[in-house]
Design an enzyme around this catalytic site. Sequence first.
Site, PDB file in Angstrom:
ATOM      1  N   GLY A   1      -2.758   8.148   2.362  1.00 13.19           N
ATOM      2  CA  GLY A   1      -1.846   8.535   1.204  1.00 13.19           C
ATOM      3  C   GLY A   1      -1.109   8.147   0.502  1.00 13.19           C
ATOM      4  O   GLY A   1      -0.841   8.235  -0.564  1.00 13.19           O
ATOM      5  N   ASP A   2       0.227   7.202   1.488  1.00 14.84           N
ATOM      6  CA  ASP A   2       0.729   6.268   1.044  1.00 14.84           C
ATOM      7  C   ASP A   2      -0.227   5.750  -0.177  1.00 14.84           C
ATOM      8  O   ASP A   2       1.255   4.841  -1.083  1.00 14.84           O
ATOM      9  CB  ASP A   2       1.338   5.583   1.912  1.00 14.84           C
ATOM     10  CG  ASP A   2       1.499   5.975   3.502  1.00 14.84           C
ATOM     11  OD1 ASP A   2       2.043   7.729   3.308  1.00 14.84           O
ATOM     12  OD2 ASP A   2       2.146   5.845   4.505  1.00 14.84           O
TER      13      ASP A   2
HETATM   14  O1  TA6 Z   1       1.434   7.954   6.749  1.00 22.41           O
HETATM   15  C1  TA6 Z   1       1.343   7.302   8.052  1.00 22.41           C
HETATM   16  C2  TA6 Z   1       2.046   7.351   8.489  1.00 22.41           C
HETATM   17  O2  TA6 Z   1       3.192   6.802   7.334  1.00 22.41           O
HETATM   18  C3  TA6 Z   1       2.601   6.201   9.643  1.00 22.41           C
HETATM   19  O3  TA6 Z   1       3.201   5.040   9.034  1.00 22.41           O
HETATM   20  C4  TA6 Z   1       4.054   7.047   9.821  1.00 22.41           C
HETATM   21  O4  TA6 Z   1       5.276   5.811   9.684  1.00 22.41           O
HETATM   22  C5  TA6 Z   1       3.961   8.238   9.970  1.00 22.41           C
HETATM   23  O5  TA6 Z   1       2.820   8.073   8.336  1.00 22.41           O
HETATM   24  C6  TA6 Z   1       5.750   8.842   9.416  1.00 22.41           C
HETATM   25  O6  TA6 Z   1       5.051   9.989   9.232  1.00 22.41           O
HETATM   26  P1  TA6 Z   1       6.487  11.186   8.501  1.00 22.41           P
HETATM   27  O7  TA6 Z   1       5.446  12.204   7.946  1.00 22.41           O
HETATM   28  O8  TA6 Z   1       6.659  11.424  10.215  1.00 22.41           O
HETATM   29  O9  TA6 Z   1       7.225  10.450   7.966  1.00 22.41           O
END
Ligand code: TA6
Length: 309
Positions: A252-253
């Site tokens: 997603g990122d």
């Molecule tokens: O999208 C994955 C992720 O970015 C992981 O890298 C992890 O750090 C997590 O999501 C954090 O998500 P949050 O919604 O808790 O900030």
Amino acid sequence: MITTVTLNAAIDKTYYVDRFELGKVTRVPKMHALPGGKGINVARVIHLLGESSLATGFIAGSNGRFIEKKLTEQGISHDFVTIEGESRICLNIIDRSSGESTEILEQGPTAAQMDQTAMEAKVKELAERSGILCFSGSLLAGVPTDFYARLIATAKSAGAKVFLDTSGDALLAGIEAVPYFIKPNEDEVAKIIGHPLEKESDLYDSVQGLMERGIACVVVSLGENGSLAGVEGQLYRVKAPRIEAVNTVGCGDSFVAGMAVGVARGLPVEECLRLATASGSANALTEEAGNVRLDDVQRLLAEVSIELL
Ligand code: TA6
């Protein structure tokens, strides 16, 4: 420049184990540790796609220093607000026997009132020299639910286009500030409209409704099936390439990064969606979270299908 804001920065650790069983000792033959949290992943992928990015957010303690050091080594600009406590570790355990992934996300530090004021000032300063600001991830402890809404208003009045990728109440409050881009999943869309999505047309109507509220670009992620995108009043069905995924954390990122790069380059809508989708799929082909190989992105571009509805 594209600035990304990660309020709750993290060290993303990915453990590859032969078999993961609760209640048993598990040895870790292979692991990766990278600066993470959603916005930092977005900044890294923007950089890998060839555009200039800067990562900001809150960091704390020795984990915060690790995040800064590794970003510097990776050539990614950063300008964080340092607070008390310790930045979190987000763990992703990938069981090689089943392919299953289990994420364990620490809560992270707490932001005091003066930290929040410092972040508002940082966002204002960076928005004045960024075309796009991406806010990604969960809120950290101590900040009010409408903190993103406040930061979005600040960034917009400084002239930046705002991307928001968060969930739950932070998303509900954040959309009141009318960002340019959001990326809810179907459950989040149901929460926004206040009732379940019963048929496909409910989803289409919801995306139209969000665009009518002023959000130019609404992308509903449908997992490995791609996405439904509403951009500037038009609906698009986007199908992602079929791939053998290694690690889907950070897809997603990477999608957000591709979209931000497309918008920053002034590409036509369909090309923005193509680059975003190829970047999201390319992330799943790497072992690390929030990472892409440029040759994978380029190859996958041709495998994305986009239909105007
Ligand atoms: O999208 C994955 C992720 O970015 C992981 O890298 C992890 O750090 C997590 O999501 C954090 O998500 P949050 O919604 O808790 O900030």
